[in-house]
Each structure stands twice: as structure tokens, then as C-alpha cells.
Motif scaffolding. Structure first.
Motif, PDB file in Angstrom:
ATOM      1  N   THR A   1      79.422 -33.646  29.328  1.00 31.48           N
ATOM      2  CA  THR A   1      80.038 -32.176  29.629  1.00 31.48           C
ATOM      3  C   THR A   1      79.664 -31.969  31.079  1.00 31.48           C
ATOM      4  O   THR A   1      78.974 -32.518  31.660  1.00 31.48           O
ATOM      5  N   PRO A   2      80.590 -31.018  31.428  1.00 31.17           N
ATOM      6  CA  PRO A   2      80.022 -30.497  32.790  1.00 31.17           C
ATOM      7  C   PRO A   2      78.944 -30.068  33.045  1.00 31.17           C
ATOM      8  O   PRO A   2      78.248 -30.448  34.269  1.00 31.17           O
ATOM      9  N   SER A   3      78.133 -29.184  31.918  1.00 32.32           N
ATOM     10  CA  SER A   3      77.007 -29.054  32.421  1.00 32.32           C
ATOM     11  C   SER A   3      75.850 -30.124  32.490  1.00 32.32           C
ATOM     12  O   SER A   3      74.925 -29.936  33.224  1.00 32.32           O
ATOM     13  N   HIS A   4      76.159 -31.146  31.958  1.00 34.31           N
ATOM     14  CA  HIS A   4      75.337 -32.341  32.170  1.00 34.31           C
ATOM     15  C   HIS A   4      75.284 -32.790  33.504  1.00 34.31           C
ATOM     16  O   HIS A   4      74.319 -33.123  34.240  1.00 34.31           O
ATOM     17  N   VAL A   5      76.654 -32.790  34.006  1.00 37.22           N
ATOM     18  CA  VAL A   5      76.631 -33.340  35.651  1.00 37.22           C
ATOM     19  C   VAL A   5      75.998 -32.086  36.541  1.00 37.22           C
ATOM     20  O   VAL A   5      75.279 -32.608  37.454  1.00 37.22           O
ATOM     21  N   LEU A   6      76.180 -30.883  35.937  1.00 35.87           N
ATOM     22  CA  LEU A   6      75.699 -29.908  37.011  1.00 35.87           C
ATOM     23  C   LEU A   6      74.138 -29.945  37.044  1.00 35.87           C
ATOM     24  O   LEU A   6      73.262 -29.778  38.047  1.00 35.87           O
ATOM     25  N   ASP A   7      73.482 -30.256  35.872  1.00 31.05           N
ATOM     26  CA  ASP A   7      72.120 -30.186  35.474  1.00 31.05           C
ATOM     27  C   ASP A   7      71.516 -31.352  36.447  1.00 31.05           C
ATOM     28  O   ASP A   7      70.531 -31.211  37.190  1.00 31.05           O
ATOM     29  N   GLN A   8      72.118 -32.602  36.769  1.00 31.88           N
ATOM     30  CA  GLN A   8      71.543 -33.574  37.283  1.00 31.88           C
ATOM     31  C   GLN A   8      72.195 -33.724  38.717  1.00 31.88           C
ATOM     32  O   GLN A   8      71.476 -34.345  39.664  1.00 31.88           O
ATOM     33  N   LEU A   9      73.393 -33.446  39.115  1.00 33.75           N
ATOM     34  CA  LEU A   9      73.985 -33.647  40.436  1.00 33.75           C
ATOM     35  C   LEU A   9      74.186 -32.456  41.338  1.00 33.75           C
ATOM     36  O   LEU A   9      74.848 -32.629  42.265  1.00 33.75           O
ATOM     37  N   GLY A  10      74.160 -31.280  40.595  1.00 40.56           N
ATOM     38  CA  GLY A  10      74.074 -29.915  41.131  1.00 40.56           C
ATOM     39  C   GLY A  10      73.564 -29.761  42.553  1.00 40.56           C
ATOM     40  O   GLY A  10      72.618 -30.367  42.672  1.00 40.56           O
ATOM     41  N   GLY A  11      74.347 -29.426  43.550  1.00 38.54           N
ATOM     42  CA  GLY A  11      73.962 -29.320  44.729  1.00 38.54           C
ATOM     43  C   GLY A  11      74.204 -30.580  45.726  1.00 38.54           C
ATOM     44  O   GLY A  11      74.185 -30.476  46.909  1.00 38.54           O
TER      45      GLY A  11
ATOM     46  N   GLU B   1      87.891 -39.411  28.798  1.00 37.11           N
ATOM     47  CA  GLU B   1      87.686 -39.175  27.459  1.00 37.11           C
ATOM     48  C   GLU B   1      86.249 -40.046  27.096  1.00 37.11           C
ATOM     49  O   GLU B   1      85.740 -39.500  26.060  1.00 37.11           O
ATOM     50  N   THR B   2      85.797 -40.716  27.972  1.00 40.53           N
ATOM     51  CA  THR B   2      84.596 -41.463  27.687  1.00 40.53           C
ATOM     52  C   THR B   2      83.386 -40.707  28.059  1.00 40.53           C
ATOM     53  O   THR B   2      82.516 -39.967  27.203  1.00 40.53           O
ATOM     54  N   VAL B   3      83.129 -40.573  29.313  1.00 41.40           N
ATOM     55  CA  VAL B   3      82.035 -39.812  30.129  1.00 41.40           C
ATOM     56  C   VAL B   3      82.782 -39.108  31.248  1.00 41.40           C
ATOM     57  O   VAL B   3      83.581 -39.728  31.818  1.00 41.40           O
ATOM     58  N   TYR B   4      81.931 -38.283  32.127  1.00 39.07           N
ATOM     59  CA  TYR B   4      82.139 -37.846  33.348  1.00 39.07           C
ATOM     60  C   TYR B   4      81.989 -38.901  34.578  1.00 39.07           C
ATOM     61  O   TYR B   4      81.084 -39.555  34.439  1.00 39.07           O
ATOM     62  N   GLY B   5      82.887 -39.037  35.372  1.00 39.47           N
ATOM     63  CA  GLY B   5      82.720 -39.918  36.401  1.00 39.47           C
ATOM     64  C   GLY B   5      82.684 -39.307  37.690  1.00 39.47           C
ATOM     65  O   GLY B   5      82.822 -38.034  37.888  1.00 39.47           O
TER      66      GLY B   5
ATOM     67  N   ILE C   1      77.086 -32.435  45.170  1.00 34.00           N
ATOM     68  CA  ILE C   1      78.601 -32.872  45.273  1.00 34.00           C
ATOM     69  C   ILE C   1      79.477 -31.188  45.229  1.00 34.00           C
ATOM     70  O   ILE C   1      78.651 -30.354  44.672  1.00 34.00           O
ATOM     71  N   PRO C   2      80.357 -31.225  45.937  1.00 32.68           N
ATOM     72  CA  PRO C   2      80.902 -29.917  45.825  1.00 32.68           C
ATOM     73  C   PRO C   2      81.690 -29.483  44.779  1.00 32.68           C
ATOM     74  O   PRO C   2      81.731 -27.962  44.301  1.00 32.68           O
ATOM     75  N   TYR C   3      82.261 -30.299  43.779  1.00 37.23           N
ATOM     76  CA  TYR C   3      83.144 -29.810  43.039  1.00 37.23           C
ATOM     77  C   TYR C   3      83.197 -30.768  41.603  1.00 37.23           C
ATOM     78  O   TYR C   3      83.101 -31.889  41.720  1.00 37.23           O
ATOM     79  N   ILE C   4      82.960 -30.101  40.456  1.00 34.41           N
ATOM     80  CA  ILE C   4      83.125 -30.658  39.292  1.00 34.41           C
ATOM     81  C   ILE C   4      84.503 -30.249  38.536  1.00 34.41           C
ATOM     82  O   ILE C   4      84.494 -29.140  38.498  1.00 34.41           O
ATOM     83  N   LEU C   5      85.278 -31.264  38.066  1.00 40.31           N
ATOM     84  CA  LEU C   5      86.543 -30.775  37.597  1.00 40.31           C
ATOM     85  C   LEU C   5      86.209 -30.605  36.047  1.00 40.31           C
ATOM     86  O   LEU C   5      85.780 -31.635  35.501  1.00 40.31           O
ATOM     87  N   ASN C   6      86.607 -29.274  35.522  1.00 37.11           N
ATOM     88  CA  ASN C   6      85.908 -29.156  34.231  1.00 37.11           C
ATOM     89  C   ASN C   6      87.103 -29.336  33.127  1.00 37.11           C
ATOM     90  O   ASN C   6      87.903 -28.886  33.049  1.00 37.11           O
TER      91      ASN C   6
END
Ligand code: TXA
Ligand code: MG
Length: 295
Positions: free
Chosen positions: A146-156, A26-30, A158-163
Motif C-alpha cells: 500500500t502507499p502508506s507502507h511506502v510512506l512509513d519506510q521511505l517517506g522523506g 499488481e504485485t508490490v510497490y516499486g 523520495i519526492p513522490y508516491i503514485l497512489n
């Protein structure tokens, strides 16, 4: 390749193999790893480029499960947990030996929290270990909501982002600790100081020296220099300045350079958009960002 999806069993399987998964709260993505697996935890520090002296928060499905990892829940802690868990509150408590020193940067305490997110709750029930998870951003940058914030910065990396969609609170958990019989709020966050004081009496803000690197001045920094202060459109270089305002819109400044967090003045709503707004303004490539202090 980083996959984004809502497959809890897949996330559990990756974590069980010692890999990292970004998780919604609920706070930020971990950025989560098995907290009991040292090589996996080490990978968190590598991926985030995070200094080892900055300890991690350990997440569990409920207070009962977290009891396995802390020596005990004193009265103040149980009172706060009963009221705010699952929710945006982190408690710093004496740790048991089973928690690796790597997680706590060698401290004798561990920060624990029960997040409020249906997918992450389900995940924490499926695995038989707790999850160490800092915010899923490179060290020093704005936390992802948001998942896209994570993807923008950590994409490639880590294997998976739980949406789990957008984070409802949007700012980090409030961190509370005890030292010599006094309660300290080490980091302001989703639960207000007033809400905490209503249950445990007066608290000190900040306090325990050197114990909370997450409260560093530059913790939430954008790349574009950001200044906090009153906004006077007459003195602003209107073409090259981004404006982060609480309620008011400034007709003198190009619309696309300003974000108004909550025209109706709702503080919770404003908080939930804050980090996304900082990212948005940062991406415009302006000379600076002016942010209005809000209540
Ligand atoms: O909302 C949150 O708390 C998010 C989500 C993912 O749960 N997590 C988060 O973690 O903000 P992170 O790593 O960005 O911030 C954790 C902060 C550390 O920087 C440190 O200040 C504090 O928690 N911390 C952790 N363990 C501590 C300890 N044993 N004593 C004092 N402070 C501690
Ligand atoms: Mg962080």
C-alpha cells in the motif's frame, strides 16, 4: 517531503529529471528510476540500502518496448509473455548494451516485466525510457503493498508516491530464466509453477547458482523473529506471540495477536494479505511470530 497522489504527468516529470518515484504494480510497490540514467539508478541502491550485487527488474509498457533492451525473446519467453503480460511474471533475457551494468549488477542478462496497473501503464507510456524498480522497501524488509507502507519506510527520501491503492496480487512476480536449454523458476511469485509448466513443460525451481539474490532466506524478514511451523496453542507463550494463520482462528490466543489470512481457504486472497499481515504483527512489538505453513 514525500507527496502521495495520482498525478501521472508529475511522476513522469520527476523521473525524467532523474528523481525517484514509488509506483504501484499488481504485485508490490516499486521504487522506480529511469533505468538508462546511472546516477538515478544509483540513488535506488542508496535509498534502499541495497547491495550492488542484487540486480534490478526493468519495467516496460509492453513486450514491444522491452524488445529495445533485450537481444531477443526466445520461444519460451514469447509464449509466457503472451499469456501473462501484463502481469506478475519477470523474464530474465540477454541484455543489450543500452542497459547499464549497474542495473544488472554486471550480469549479461536483464530481468524484464510488464506490470498490470493502470496508473503505471500510463506512466510507462508517457516516458521514453524504461523504469528500473525493485520493491519499495528497505533491503531485507517485507515488501510494501500500500502507499502508506511506502510512506512509513521511505517517506522523506523520495519526492513522490503514485497512489494506485492496494496491490491486488500482493506478492512479488515469478522470475523465470533459461540456462543451457533448461527453464528455471528463480523466484516463486504471482504466477504459479503449474501455470508456467502448462505452457513450457517441466521447469527447475531455483537453480542458476548465485543468480537470484532475491531468493535469499531473509529476503522477506520481519524484525520480530518469525518461525514457520505448525501452531500448537498449548506450547505457545500466548501473551507474547503473534500468530499468522491460513484459515484457522485460535481461541486460546488473544484475538489482537492473530491474523487469519483467509477463513474460507482462498490461496490468492491469502497471498494478497500476506505482507500486510507480516507488517501488522511486526508492529505489535511481540517476542516472536509463529506462521503456519500454507499450501
Ligand atoms: O513484483 C516484482 O517483481 C516487484 C515489482 C516492483 O515489479 N519487483 C521486485 O524487485 O520484486 P526486487 O528488486 O525486489 O527483486 C528483483 C530480483 C532480484 O533480487 C534478483 O533476484 C532478480 O530479481 N533478478 C534481477 N535481475 C536478474 C538477472 N539478470 N538474473 C537473475 N535474477 C535477476
Ligand atoms: Mg524486493
Amino acid at each position: 517531503m514525500t507527496e502521495v497522489g495520482n498525478d501521472v504527468a508529475k511522476a513522469a516529470e520527476l523521473l525524467s529529471r532523474g528523481l525517484l518515484v514509488a509506483i504501484p504494480t499488481e504485485t508490490v510497490y516499486g521504487l522506480a528510476a529511469n533505468a538508462l540514467n546511472e546516477p538515478a539508478v544509483l540513488r535506488i541502491f542508496e535509498v534502499k540500502a541495497r547491495p550492488r550485487f542484487d540486480p534490478l527488474i526493468v519495467h516496460g509498457a509492453d513486450q514491444d518496448r522491452l524488445s529495445t533492451y533485450v537481444k531477443d525473446f526466445p520461444n519460451w519467453a514469447s509464449t509466457l509473455a503472451a499469456r501473462f503480460w501484463p502481469g506478475p511474471l519477470t523474464l530474465v533475457l540477454p541484455k543489450k548494451d543500452i542497459i547499464p551494468d549497474l542495473v544488472t549488477s554486471g550480469l549479461s542478462t536483464v530481468a524484464v516485466r510488464v506490470p498490470l496497473s493502470p496508473l503505471t501503464h500510463e506512466l510507462l507510456l508517457q516516458v521514453d525510457f524504461p523504469l528500473a524498480a525493485p520493491s519499495a522497501n528497505p533491503f531485507g524488509y517485507v515488501s510494501p503493498t500500500t502507499p502508506s507502507h511506502v510512506l512509513d519506510q521511505l517517506g522523506g527520501h523520495i519526492p513522490y508516491i503514485l497512489n494506485g491503492g492496494e496491490c491486488s496480487v500482493g506478492i512479488e512476480s515469478t522470475i523465470v530464466a533459461e540456462e543451457s536449454g533448461k527453464i528455471h523458476v528463480l523466484r516463486l511469485g504471482g504466477v504459479s509453477v503449474e501455470e508456467i509448466e502448462a505452457l513450457v513443460g517441466p521447469v527447475t525451481i531455483g537453480g542458476i547458482e548465485g543468480s537470484a539474490p532475491g531468493t535469499l532466506k531473509h529476503h522477506y524478514a520481519t524484525r520480530t523473529p518469525l518461525t514457520l511451523g505448525p501452531i500448537d496453542p498449548l506450547t505457545v507463550d500466548t501473551q507474547r506471540t503473534g500468530i499468522l494463520s491460513f484459515q484457522k482462528r485460535y481461541p486460546e490466543i488473544p484475538l489482537e495477536h492473530q491474523v487469519v489470512l483467509s477463513p474460507e481457504g482462498d490461496l490468492r486472497k491469502a497471498s494478497s494479505y500476506l505482507f500486510a499481515a507480516m507488517r501488522h504483527l511486526d508492529a505489535l512489538g511481540l517476542r516472536k511470530i509463529l506462521a503456519e505453513p500454507f499450501p
